[in-house]
Write a protein that holds these residues in place. Structure first.
Motif, PDB file in Angstrom:
ATOM      1  N   SER A  25     -13.364 -35.716  44.070  1.00 16.92           N
ATOM      2  CA  SER A  25     -12.999 -36.380  42.616  1.00 16.92           C
ATOM      3  C   SER A  25     -12.256 -37.866  43.022  1.00 16.92           C
ATOM      4  O   SER A  25     -12.013 -38.595  42.165  1.00 16.92           O
ATOM      5  CB  SER A  25     -12.396 -35.759  41.724  1.00 16.92           C
TER       6      SER A  25
ATOM      7  N   ARG B 275      -9.981 -39.802  40.299  1.00 20.30           N
ATOM      8  CA  ARG B 275     -10.613 -41.211  39.893  1.00 20.30           C
ATOM      9  C   ARG B 275     -11.814 -41.231  39.202  1.00 20.30           C
ATOM     10  O   ARG B 275     -12.359 -41.976  38.585  1.00 20.30           O
ATOM     11  CB  ARG B 275     -10.317 -42.256  40.936  1.00 20.30           C
ATOM     12  N   LEU B 276     -12.717 -40.217  39.861  1.00 21.15           N
ATOM     13  CA  LEU B 276     -14.059 -39.942  39.584  1.00 21.15           C
ATOM     14  C   LEU B 276     -13.988 -38.906  38.420  1.00 21.15           C
ATOM     15  O   LEU B 276     -13.795 -37.830  38.720  1.00 21.15           O
ATOM     16  CB  LEU B 276     -14.880 -39.399  40.536  1.00 21.15           C
ATOM     17  N   ASN B 277     -14.132 -39.655  37.185  1.00 21.45           N
ATOM     18  CA  ASN B 277     -13.850 -38.617  36.048  1.00 21.45           C
ATOM     19  C   ASN B 277     -14.959 -38.811  35.058  1.00 21.45           C
ATOM     20  O   ASN B 277     -15.784 -39.728  35.103  1.00 21.45           O
ATOM     21  CB  ASN B 277     -12.297 -38.862  35.548  1.00 21.45           C
ATOM     22  N   GLU B 278     -14.545 -38.305  33.881  1.00 27.87           N
ATOM     23  CA  GLU B 278     -15.441 -38.355  32.640  1.00 27.87           C
ATOM     24  C   GLU B 278     -15.495 -40.000  32.180  1.00 27.87           C
ATOM     25  O   GLU B 278     -16.562 -40.179  31.556  1.00 27.87           O
ATOM     26  CB  GLU B 278     -15.091 -37.455  31.487  1.00 27.87           C
ATOM     27  N   ARG B 279     -14.658 -40.543  32.550  1.00 27.26           N
ATOM     28  CA  ARG B 279     -14.699 -42.096  31.873  1.00 27.26           C
ATOM     29  C   ARG B 279     -15.570 -42.813  33.231  1.00 27.26           C
ATOM     30  O   ARG B 279     -16.354 -43.656  32.622  1.00 27.26           O
ATOM     31  CB  ARG B 279     -13.228 -42.877  31.685  1.00 27.26           C
ATOM     32  N   THR B 280     -15.027 -42.723  34.108  1.00 32.41           N
ATOM     33  CA  THR B 280     -15.576 -43.515  35.238  1.00 32.41           C
ATOM     34  C   THR B 280     -16.961 -43.176  35.483  1.00 32.41           C
ATOM     35  O   THR B 280     -17.809 -44.134  36.427  1.00 32.41           O
ATOM     36  CB  THR B 280     -14.764 -43.590  36.733  1.00 32.41           C
ATOM     37  N   MET B 281     -17.364 -41.999  35.495  1.00 33.82           N
ATOM     38  CA  MET B 281     -18.751 -41.614  35.697  1.00 33.82           C
ATOM     39  C   MET B 281     -19.418 -41.575  34.625  1.00 33.82           C
ATOM     40  O   MET B 281     -20.826 -41.202  34.721  1.00 33.82           O
ATOM     41  CB  MET B 281     -18.618 -40.018  36.484  1.00 33.82           C
TER      42      MET B 281
ATOM     43  N   SER C  41     -21.424 -43.795  32.692  1.00 38.03           N
ATOM     44  CA  SER C  41     -22.476 -44.627  32.764  1.00 38.03           C
ATOM     45  C   SER C  41     -23.622 -43.763  34.004  1.00 38.03           C
ATOM     46  O   SER C  41     -24.844 -43.753  33.411  1.00 38.03           O
ATOM     47  CB  SER C  41     -22.435 -45.981  33.456  1.00 38.03           C
TER      48      SER C  41
END
Length: 316
Positions: free
Chosen positions: A260, A264-270, A272
């Motif tokens: 992750s 930083r790879l989370n529900e917001r950044t991923m 789209s």
């Protein structure tokens, strides 16, 4: 052998209807060891009209007895079902599981065969659970590698003599949040020497709606709850096996931290990318990718709950 199928439910009326109708039409052989069966539905404080529907469909659902309690969680609901059950053998399934017509006979055959092979009645059976998004025809879903479970005792599809549940002490009702109450009981059953018999002929189709982004906040909350309940599991059984199960190891922190990118790879950044996959008709792939940050939330929840437990222990 008299079966009591115990089903806790909470706000799952549409799929519960399919679940109960499938259980109403079970095929038992003429030479079966099953003398009869009942279905014990325990409503855990639903607000979707579950009890009213059960009451109005009593004639159609001749095998069903319904019980109710305040919203205390599945552990308390299953305990109530066992306590009120008439059977000497308990089958646990979830209320979003639709079984095949030979489901009960398959569990009965596996129990008998397991007892004969082992020369002991310290056995229980675990059937297949096939995940599906197909509400209209759930049984059309094939078995997939992602449906495999290595769990020792999981209440999605399991049959066990009532006496072993009572000797082990039933479910711990402190597990009021999501997760681990069945695997914790499994540790106590293993200590009694019970053996797991796989029963692939007892098939249940576990329905859940196709993954979409609106589900993510609830899924994150469940992972945090699972972390908290995992620490309770570890408090009761402070072993390395339990640490591995609840992901409370440095290996899991590194694994999900790296995958992750430290969260930083989370529900917001991923969002789209996940929506792109969903739009392409690949919601299951989107869900599997979302599990990267969901597991990160779980591990964070485990260690936060453990730190809180240690803080309370030292201040006591």
């Amino acid at each position: 052998m008299f079966f009591s199928v115990v089903i806790p439910t909470y706000n799952r009326l549409p799929i519960l209807q399919k679940c109960l109708r499938a259980l109403e039409f079970q095929h038992l052989r003429e030479d079966t060891v099953v003398t009869g069966y009942e279905v014990v539905v325990v409503d855990d404080g639903s607000t979707d009209g579950t009890l009213e529907w059960l009451d109005s469909h009593r004639q159609e659902l001749s095998k069903v007895r319904s019980l109710s309690q305040d919203h205390l969680g599945p552990a308390a609901a299953r305990n109530l079902g066992v306590e009120q059950a008439k059977g000497d053998t308990i089958i646990f399934i979830d209320s979003d599981l639709v079984v095949t017509e030979n489901f009960l006979q398959a569990h009965a055959d596996a129990l008998v065969q397991g007892q004969q092979q082992l020369g002991s009645d310290r056995v229980f059976t675990y059937g297949w659970v096939i995940n599906t998004n197909n509400f209209d025809n759930p049984s059309s879903e094939p078995y997939k590698i992602t449906d495999f479970s290595a769990a020792y005792f999981a209440t999605g599809n399991v049959a066990i003599a009532r006496k072993w549940l009572e000797e082990a002490g039933l479910f711990d009702t402190r597990f009021q949040l999501y997760g681990w109450e069945d695997l914790e009981l499994g540790v106590r059953l293993k200590q009694l020497g019970l053996k797991l018999i796989k029963c692939p002929a007892a098939v249940g189709y576990h329905w859940h709606p196709p993954f979409n982004l609106d589900q993510i906040p609830q899924m994150i909350d469940r992972e945090i709850q699972r972390g908290r309940m995992g620490v309770l599991f570890y408090q009761k059984h402070p072993t390395w096996d339990v640490r591995m199960m609840i992901q409370m190891t440095w290996l899991h922190r590194i694994l999900w931290g790296v995958l992750s990118v430290g969260g930083r790879l989370n529900e917001r950044t991923m969002a789209s990318f996940l929506q792109y996959l969903i739009n392409r008709g690949k919601p299951q792939l989107a869900l599997e990718i979302a599990r990267i940050f969901l597991n990160w939330y779980n591990v964070q929840g485990v260690y936060a709950a453990y730190a809180d437990m240690e803080k309370k222990r030292y201040s006591a």
